[in-house]
Design a protein around this motif. Structure first.
Motif, PDB file in Angstrom:
ATOM      1  N   PRO A   4     -14.366  36.443 -11.986  1.00 52.97           N
ATOM      2  CA  PRO A   4     -15.232  37.621 -11.912  1.00 52.97           C
ATOM      3  C   PRO A   4     -14.500  38.807 -11.304  1.00 52.97           C
ATOM      4  O   PRO A   4     -13.384  38.686 -10.795  1.00 52.97           O
ATOM      5  N   ASN A   5     -15.125  39.925 -11.352  1.00 54.02           N
ATOM      6  CA  ASN A   5     -14.620  41.107 -10.660  1.00 54.02           C
ATOM      7  C   ASN A   5     -15.155  41.113  -9.231  1.00 54.02           C
ATOM      8  O   ASN A   5     -16.286  40.680  -8.972  1.00 54.02           O
ATOM      9  N   VAL A   6     -14.345  41.581  -8.310  1.00 60.74           N
ATOM     10  CA  VAL A   6     -14.745  41.697  -6.903  1.00 60.74           C
ATOM     11  C   VAL A   6     -15.434  43.039  -6.702  1.00 60.74           C
ATOM     12  O   VAL A   6     -14.925  44.084  -7.118  1.00 60.74           O
ATOM     13  N   VAL A   7     -16.617  43.012  -6.082  1.00 56.77           N
ATOM     14  CA  VAL A   7     -17.353  44.241  -5.778  1.00 56.77           C
ATOM     15  C   VAL A   7     -16.799  44.815  -4.485  1.00 56.77           C
ATOM     16  O   VAL A   7     -16.888  44.175  -3.425  1.00 56.77           O
ATOM     17  N   PRO A   8     -16.197  46.007  -4.511  1.00 52.70           N
ATOM     18  CA  PRO A   8     -15.580  46.572  -3.307  1.00 52.70           C
ATOM     19  C   PRO A   8     -16.599  46.808  -2.192  1.00 52.70           C
ATOM     20  O   PRO A   8     -17.744  47.190  -2.439  1.00 52.70           O
ATOM     21  N   GLN A  67     -17.766  38.887   1.191  1.00 51.19           N
ATOM     22  CA  GLN A  67     -17.787  37.774   0.241  1.00 51.19           C
ATOM     23  C   GLN A  67     -18.451  36.536   0.821  1.00 51.19           C
ATOM     24  O   GLN A  67     -18.954  35.691   0.077  1.00 51.19           O
ATOM     25  N   GLY A  68     -18.458  36.406   2.134  1.00 51.01           N
ATOM     26  CA  GLY A  68     -19.132  35.291   2.773  1.00 51.01           C
ATOM     27  C   GLY A  68     -20.476  35.705   3.348  1.00 51.01           C
ATOM     28  O   GLY A  68     -20.722  36.896   3.595  1.00 51.01           O
ATOM     29  N   VAL A  69     -21.364  34.737   3.556  1.00 51.29           N
ATOM     30  CA  VAL A  69     -22.676  34.994   4.149  1.00 51.29           C
ATOM     31  C   VAL A  69     -22.549  34.831   5.658  1.00 51.29           C
ATOM     32  O   VAL A  69     -21.981  33.849   6.146  1.00 51.29           O
ATOM     33  N   SER A  70     -23.064  35.767   6.405  1.00 52.53           N
ATOM     34  CA  SER A  70     -22.923  35.749   7.866  1.00 52.53           C
ATOM     35  C   SER A  70     -23.793  34.667   8.486  1.00 52.53           C
ATOM     36  O   SER A  70     -24.766  34.206   7.890  1.00 52.53           O
ATOM     37  N   GLY A  71     -23.439  34.291   9.692  1.00 54.24           N
ATOM     38  CA  GLY A  71     -24.216  33.287  10.429  1.00 54.24           C
ATOM     39  C   GLY A  71     -23.676  31.890  10.213  1.00 54.24           C
ATOM     40  O   GLY A  71     -23.068  31.582   9.185  1.00 54.24           O
ATOM     41  N   SER A  72     -23.887  31.022  11.183  1.00 52.38           N
ATOM     42  CA  SER A  72     -23.454  29.632  11.097  1.00 52.38           C
ATOM     43  C   SER A  72     -24.206  28.927   9.981  1.00 52.38           C
ATOM     44  O   SER A  72     -25.442  28.890   9.977  1.00 52.38           O
ATOM     45  N   ILE A  73     -23.485  28.353   9.050  1.00 55.85           N
ATOM     46  CA  ILE A  73     -24.135  27.655   7.940  1.00 55.85           C
ATOM     47  C   ILE A  73     -24.898  26.436   8.449  1.00 55.85           C
ATOM     48  O   ILE A  73     -25.978  26.111   7.946  1.00 55.85           O
ATOM     49  N   THR A  74     -24.384  25.781   9.486  1.00 55.15           N
ATOM     50  CA  THR A  74     -25.073  24.609  10.033  1.00 55.15           C
ATOM     51  C   THR A  74     -26.390  25.017  10.680  1.00 55.15           C
ATOM     52  O   THR A  74     -27.438  24.383  10.440  1.00 55.15           O
ATOM     53  N   ASP A  75     -26.377  26.081  11.471  1.00 57.56           N
ATOM     54  CA  ASP A  75     -27.613  26.543  12.099  1.00 57.56           C
ATOM     55  C   ASP A  75     -28.627  26.976  11.045  1.00 57.56           C
ATOM     56  O   ASP A  75     -29.828  26.705  11.172  1.00 57.56           O
ATOM     57  N   ARG A  76     -28.154  27.658  10.023  1.00 54.39           N
ATOM     58  CA  ARG A  76     -29.086  28.131   8.994  1.00 54.39           C
ATOM     59  C   ARG A  76     -29.700  26.957   8.228  1.00 54.39           C
ATOM     60  O   ARG A  76     -30.892  26.951   7.937  1.00 54.39           O
ATOM     61  N   LEU A  77     -28.889  25.945   7.923  1.00 52.81           N
ATOM     62  CA  LEU A  77     -29.409  24.794   7.189  1.00 52.81           C
ATOM     63  C   LEU A  77     -30.398  23.992   8.029  1.00 52.81           C
ATOM     64  O   LEU A  77     -31.385  23.463   7.506  1.00 52.81           O
ATOM     65  N   ARG A  78     -30.148  23.902   9.335  1.00 50.76           N
ATOM     66  CA  ARG A  78     -31.059  23.154  10.192  1.00 50.76           C
ATOM     67  C   ARG A  78     -32.392  23.878  10.334  1.00 50.76           C
ATOM     68  O   ARG A  78     -33.439  23.255  10.449  1.00 50.76           O
ATOM     69  N   ALA A  79     -32.347  25.197  10.293  1.00 54.39           N
ATOM     70  CA  ALA A  79     -33.592  25.971  10.388  1.00 54.39           C
ATOM     71  C   ALA A  79     -34.334  26.004   9.058  1.00 54.39           C
ATOM     72  O   ALA A  79     -35.568  25.971   9.020  1.00 54.39           O
ATOM     73  N   ASP A  80     -33.572  26.053   7.965  1.00 52.03           N
ATOM     74  CA  ASP A  80     -34.182  26.144   6.640  1.00 52.03           C
ATOM     75  C   ASP A  80     -33.220  25.533   5.625  1.00 52.03           C
ATOM     76  O   ASP A  80     -32.223  26.169   5.249  1.00 52.03           O
ATOM     77  N   PRO A  81     -33.460  24.295   5.172  1.00 54.23           N
ATOM     78  CA  PRO A  81     -32.529  23.634   4.244  1.00 54.23           C
ATOM     79  C   PRO A  81     -32.273  24.413   2.958  1.00 54.23           C
ATOM     80  O   PRO A  81     -31.270  24.174   2.283  1.00 54.23           O
ATOM     81  N   SER A  82     -33.158  25.324   2.607  1.00 51.42           N
ATOM     82  CA  SER A  82     -32.935  26.105   1.389  1.00 51.42           C
ATOM     83  C   SER A  82     -31.994  27.291   1.616  1.00 51.42           C
ATOM     84  O   SER A  82     -31.548  27.934   0.662  1.00 51.42           O
ATOM     85  N   ASP A  83     -31.666  27.574   2.888  1.00 49.78           N
ATOM     86  CA  ASP A  83     -30.790  28.686   3.210  1.00 49.78           C
ATOM     87  C   ASP A  83     -29.336  28.191   3.182  1.00 49.78           C
ATOM     88  O   ASP A  83     -28.658  28.117   4.203  1.00 49.78           O
ATOM     89  N   ASN A  84     -28.872  27.825   1.993  1.00 52.34           N
ATOM     90  CA  ASN A  84     -27.578  27.155   1.875  1.00 52.34           C
ATOM     91  C   ASN A  84     -26.505  27.992   1.195  1.00 52.34           C
ATOM     92  O   ASN A  84     -25.499  27.465   0.740  1.00 52.34           O
ATOM     93  N   TYR A 115     -23.320  30.072   1.014  1.00 51.59           N
ATOM     94  CA  TYR A 115     -22.116  30.256   1.820  1.00 51.59           C
ATOM     95  C   TYR A 115     -21.303  31.438   1.313  1.00 51.59           C
ATOM     96  O   TYR A 115     -20.674  32.156   2.086  1.00 51.59           O
ATOM     97  N   LEU A 116     -21.316  31.640  -0.006  1.00 51.18           N
ATOM     98  CA  LEU A 116     -20.697  32.827  -0.597  1.00 51.18           C
ATOM     99  C   LEU A 116     -21.783  33.797  -1.026  1.00 51.18           C
ATOM    100  O   LEU A 116     -22.880  33.391  -1.425  1.00 51.18           O
ATOM    101  N   ASN A 117     -21.473  35.057  -0.965  1.00 51.18           N
ATOM    102  CA  ASN A 117     -22.429  36.106  -1.296  1.00 51.18           C
ATOM    103  C   ASN A 117     -22.311  36.459  -2.782  1.00 51.18           C
ATOM    104  O   ASN A 117     -21.315  37.066  -3.198  1.00 51.18           O
ATOM    105  N   PRO A 118     -23.305  36.115  -3.608  1.00 53.12           N
ATOM    106  CA  PRO A 118     -23.214  36.425  -5.041  1.00 53.12           C
ATOM    107  C   PRO A 118     -23.071  37.919  -5.320  1.00 53.12           C
ATOM    108  O   PRO A 118     -22.478  38.311  -6.330  1.00 53.12           O
ATOM    109  N   ALA A 119     -23.595  38.759  -4.429  1.00 56.62           N
ATOM    110  CA  ALA A 119     -23.523  40.201  -4.649  1.00 56.62           C
ATOM    111  C   ALA A 119     -22.106  40.739  -4.525  1.00 56.62           C
ATOM    112  O   ALA A 119     -21.842  41.887  -4.899  1.00 56.62           O
ATOM    113  N   ALA A 120     -21.178  39.918  -4.004  1.00 53.10           N
ATOM    114  CA  ALA A 120     -19.798  40.371  -3.845  1.00 53.10           C
ATOM    115  C   ALA A 120     -18.985  40.230  -5.120  1.00 53.10           C
ATOM    116  O   ALA A 120     -17.820  40.643  -5.161  1.00 53.10           O
TER     117      ALA A 120
END
Length: 583
Positions: free
Chosen positions: A460-464, A468-485, A487-492
């Motif tokens: 793909p093309n990179v959006v300037p 490219q990554g999603v902020s916040g601890s992935i482990t903390d986010r998954l423990r709070a909400d398993p659907s918040d998984n 890791y990469l930002n599709p908008a990038a």
């Protein structure tokens, strides 16, 4: 079946029009190679301060062969095909008329080798090491060695002896129904009787005839200093330089020498039409030697623009054009297990670079080669270092601590050293292994490959300006909400348009999650008189239940699971109790 004809797999199934398919017939193989090796080694104590050890290993390894010469050892690119077909001039692509060339070369035929590759006649592996005492408490050590990888070629499916019939289908106007997927019959196991016509209309694979033996130079230098209290500290540099490495495995490292030239990418959009996939008259039609192409009145234009249009993909595997460079610095502190505690703590900072693609890694994904011709030595695009840089196997930081703690109770200790106190509180030992490791770099591809080059990949093309990554601890986010998984930002990332490769690099600036874990073991020793002892041991793997995440569900832009973490790679907390009696 894939959603390619109507765009909907169920609709294709109901209509009876399969999108793709194949069926293989095989014959027995008896592959072999011969290996011989020997070495000499010596230790030389030069004086009280310096000791040197040195040696050399000699190896001879033949290339892979087959008892009855059932191997394809090359692909002849220059000889006119026995099909005797001329591809007409194409004013749309601007190509002149040309004779169809090329075909597989079998072992022992017309002067060809009876083995694959070009193994060196002798592999010489020197090694040397030294230890030098700078003073009573400080020692310097160093070493160098050259190592050759053994021949790796997997199991070979040779065209002619392993014949695959490929279903012929046109995406725009289906020509093959599911009730008769191979109207011309299955391609028979013909051996080498068909020569250069073997595998026509299908894909084939052969080992690079210039395949060399991969080799690695390894070297290190360290200094260790003894400290008070049974402790020592060490500083180490280690490195390795790899030459003649394979791109990857049989399939992941394949180089498709029959890809369409990227110069034709603009044909994807000519006056709003895709002229690259446009159907044109088939010059192989009615030619009984043309396999599945003989029954088709038309073929896509890009098929006729291949260097060898009578074949599908022509995959050259085990090419040894890869190289790598590894450098690492290590600092470690050790304490002998005396008194109340002992153990080791070390930190490693490293960097690994290479030009390989599709290396195996359970924790991260990476795209394949972008333009196959950059790995084809006879191509004008040839540039094996086109994407030399950080390796997908690079993991820069690693901290390991392994303390051992003896509780100060029981016989020989300060407290509760006799009687019931010794029986209950004595003999306890706690040991830990704590690891903290950085992840591996990630790469992205594109869910829809619209280059139409029949073999290249697309990114793909990179959006300037977009993270490219999603902020916040992935482990903390998954423990709070398993659907918040995510890791990469599709908008990038955005889909690269037809006729382009996309501008995303081989690896982006995001690493997979850290892999942290703590393992613990608790021992209780019981003295039973004389030489008899008993030990009760509790082991806890992954004490704090830290997850190691498997590779992202998808790194293909446009996939609904792009950038999502959906699987754990390690075990959750595991405990076991063991007892041992010694007498």
């Amino acid at each position: 079946n894939n959603p390619g004809n109507t765009g909907n797999a169920i609709a294709d199934l109901m209509l009876g029009y399969p999108f793709s398919g194949s069926l293989s017939l095989t014959s027995p193989f008896n592959d072999y190679l011969n290996y011989y090796g020997g070495f000499v080694q010596d230790d030389w104590r030069v004086n009280d301060k310096l000791t040197i050890n040195y040696g050399v290993r000699f190896e001879h390894e033949t290339g892979l062969a087959e008892k009855d010469n059932k191997l394809v050892v090359d692909f002849d690119r220059a000889t006119a095909s026995p099909l005797n077909v001329v591809i007409p001039a194409d004013p749309v692509a601007g190509t002149p008329a040309r004779q169809v060339l090329g075909g597989p070369v079998y072992a022992g035929q017309n002067g060809a080798n009876e083995y694959v590759g070009k193994p060196p006649s002798v592999k010489i592996s020197p090694r040397v090491g030294m230890a030098y005492s700078l003073n009573e408490r400080t020692v310097l050590r160093g070493g160098y060695g050259m190592f050759w990888a053994p021949w790796q070629s997997g199991s070979q499916s040779t065209p002619g002896y392993a014949q695959t019939s490929t279903l012929q289908q046109d995406v725009l106007v289906p020509i093959t129904a599911i009730n008769n997927p191979f109207p011309g019959g299955l391609l028979p196991v013909s051996g080498n009787a068909l020569g250069a016509l073997t595998g026509v209309s299908s894909s084939l694979t052969y080992i690079d005839p210039d395949r060399d033996a991969p080799r690695v130079h390894q070297y290190s230098l360290d200094v260790q200093r003894q400290l008070p209290g049974d402790m020592s500290i060490g500083l180490t540099y280690m490195g390795s330089t790899g030459h003649n490495l394979t791109w990857g495995g049989t399939s992941s490292g394949a180089v498709n020498i029959n890809q369409v030239d990227p110069m034709y990418l603009p044909l994807n959009n000519v006056d709003g039409r895709n002229r690259l996939t446009e159907l044109v008259p088939n010059p192989f039609y009615g030619n009984p030697a043309a396999g599945g192409f003989a029954t088709r009145t038309t073929l896509p234009r890009n098929q006729l623009l291949r260097p060898f249009p009578q074949f599908g993909d022509v995959n050259m595997v085990y090419s040894t054009l890869g190289r790598s460079q590894y450098n690492a610095g290590v600092i470690s502190i050790n304490k002998r297990a005396s008194g109340l505690w002992g153990g080791r703590i070390s930190y490693t900072y490293s960097n690994l670079k290479d030009n390989q693609f599709n290396q195996g890694n359970y924790y991260s994904n990476a795209p394949g080669i972008l333009n196959n011709f950059t790995a084809v030595p006879w191509s004008s695009y040839y540039n094996p270092d086109a994407e030399y840089g950080t390796s997908r196997l690079d993991s820069p930081h690693k901290l390991v601590a392994s303390p051992i703690i003896r509780l100060p109770f029981g016989e020989g200790q300060r407290w509760l050293n006799s009687g019931a106190g010794n029986l209950i509180a004595g003999g306890w030992t706690v040991s830990l292994v704590i690891q903290m490791q950085s992840g591996f770099p990630l790469g992205v591809s594109q869910n829809v490959n619209n280059t139409n080059l029949l073999g290249s990949s697309q990114r793909p093309n990179v959006v300037p300006g977009v993270d490219q990554g999603v902020s916040g601890s992935i482990t903390d986010r998954l423990r709070a909400d398993p659907s918040d998984n995510l890791y990469l930002n599709p908008a990038a990332f955005s889909q690269a348009p037809a006729g382009t490769f996309g501008n995303a690099p081989r690896l982006i600036d995001v690493y997979s999650p850290w892999r942290n874990s703590t393992d613990m073991a608790i021992n209780k020793d019981f003295g039973l008189g004389g030489s008899r002892t008993a030990t009760l041991r509790l082991e806890v793997i992954n004490l704090f239940d830290n997850p190691w995440y498997a590779a992202l569900s998808s790194t293909a832009q446009g996939n609904q699971n792009f950038g999502r973490l959906t699987a754990q790679a390690n075990y959750s907390r595991t405990m076991q109790v063991t007892a041992r009696f010694t007498f």
